[in-house]
Design an enzyme around this catalytic site. Sequence first.
Site, PDB file in Angstrom:
ATOM      1  N   ASP A 136       0.811  -1.229   0.000  1.00 53.78           N
ATOM      2  CA  ASP A 136       0.000   0.000   0.000  1.00 53.78           C
ATOM      3  C   ASP A 136       0.838   1.270   0.000  1.00 53.78           C
ATOM      4  O   ASP A 136       1.861   1.354   0.699  1.00 53.78           O
ATOM      5  CB  ASP A 136      -0.853   0.044   1.278  1.00 53.78           C
ATOM      6  CG  ASP A 136      -2.218  -0.592   1.100  1.00 53.78           C
ATOM      7  OD1 ASP A 136      -2.513  -1.069  -0.018  1.00 53.78           O
ATOM      8  OD2 ASP A 136      -2.992  -0.601   2.086  1.00 53.78           O
ATOM      9  N   GLU A 198     -15.066   4.951   1.707  1.00 51.05           N
ATOM     10  CA  GLU A 198     -15.186   4.655   3.147  1.00 51.05           C
ATOM     11  C   GLU A 198     -15.392   6.004   3.844  1.00 51.05           C
ATOM     12  O   GLU A 198     -16.516   6.414   4.085  1.00 51.05           O
ATOM     13  CB  GLU A 198     -13.919   3.963   3.651  1.00 51.05           C
ATOM     14  CG  GLU A 198     -13.960   3.619   5.132  1.00 51.05           C
ATOM     15  CD  GLU A 198     -12.580   3.312   5.719  1.00 51.05           C
ATOM     16  OE1 GLU A 198     -11.559   3.713   5.130  1.00 51.05           O
ATOM     17  OE2 GLU A 198     -12.528   2.707   6.813  1.00 51.05           O
TER      18      GLU A 198
END
Length: 346
Positions: A136, A198
């Site tokens: 990531d 999100e």
Amino acid sequence: MDELLSRLPKTELHVHLEGTISPETLWKMAEVNHVALPVGSLAELRRLYDFKSFDHFIELWLLMCSCLRSDSDFDRMVDGYLAECERHAIRYAELHFTPYNHERLGIGGRRSLEIVTRRFEEAERAGGPVARLIVDIPSEAADESGPYTVRLLEEEANPLVVALGLGGPEAGFPRSRFAAWFARARQAGYPVVAHAGETGGASHVREAVLELGARRIQHGVRAAEDPAVLALLAERSICCDVAVTSNLRLKVVPELSAHPLRRLLDAGVPVTLSTDDPPFFGTDLTGEWELARDRLGLSLAELWELNLNGLRYGLAETGVRRRLFRELERSATAAGIRVARATEEA
Ligand SMILES: [Zn+2]
């Protein structure tokens, strides 16, 4: 814990390796490494895990990363997750991992990736779960973490790394800002995935798909706020790796009954179920399955489809996914679960 659900072999595609560290392990690591925690006891540390906001969550996350100082800390972290796999019969997992934080705070990004890889490879060779890694970029340090992470991937040929991902906060970090780094990773041969939808809205999901080329979206639940984005995900068969308890704890949804999981499914969006950061949210994968069945109304057959999606949309080598498909198929037959499409894809 539900006995049938706990023993069924499972997949999960959205779990952060650093987010699997329990308060007990963190307490021990801080002690051994002489890292000053902002709390005086294990009980207080446990209370710190009961955070109030996403910012508070990220603070705790970085504190935790700063406690990972030695090779054995990384081994202990992996062993903790392998034990979780054993408890919940997790057979395939894609784990998000953030080397940039370890470059900045600990033993070095490349070194951390090597240790974690070796430990998971040993476990797989011994018949344990199959783990693959998504490296990531943490969005909160975009200008440094983007080039660092992409260069690392360009230079590596790590057998477990299956994708570039994008983690960290969304607010203030439009997904499009990361487009150049994602393009470079794709050029280097990596599929890409991204957190979106999100703490950011449906527009972030659209950007992740159209501007980053994301093959899957972590969370993606706020796509439900825009029918056009839901349609985009369904048309392109972009899978959303949903984590229900995480959404509740971080107040992405006000209450369970408002969770859009069913709306995603009704719109034809492929979905998987995951834990995200299990001890942070007081959950585990069996618990997520129970919640989806008992509180969100999914049947066992539907749950099983979501489980198989972990192999259909997972990024491990085809031969590995086929082997796991067969293993899951045998378990489904033994448990009397009707298997609709287990052998058609992958
Ligand atoms: Zn996540």
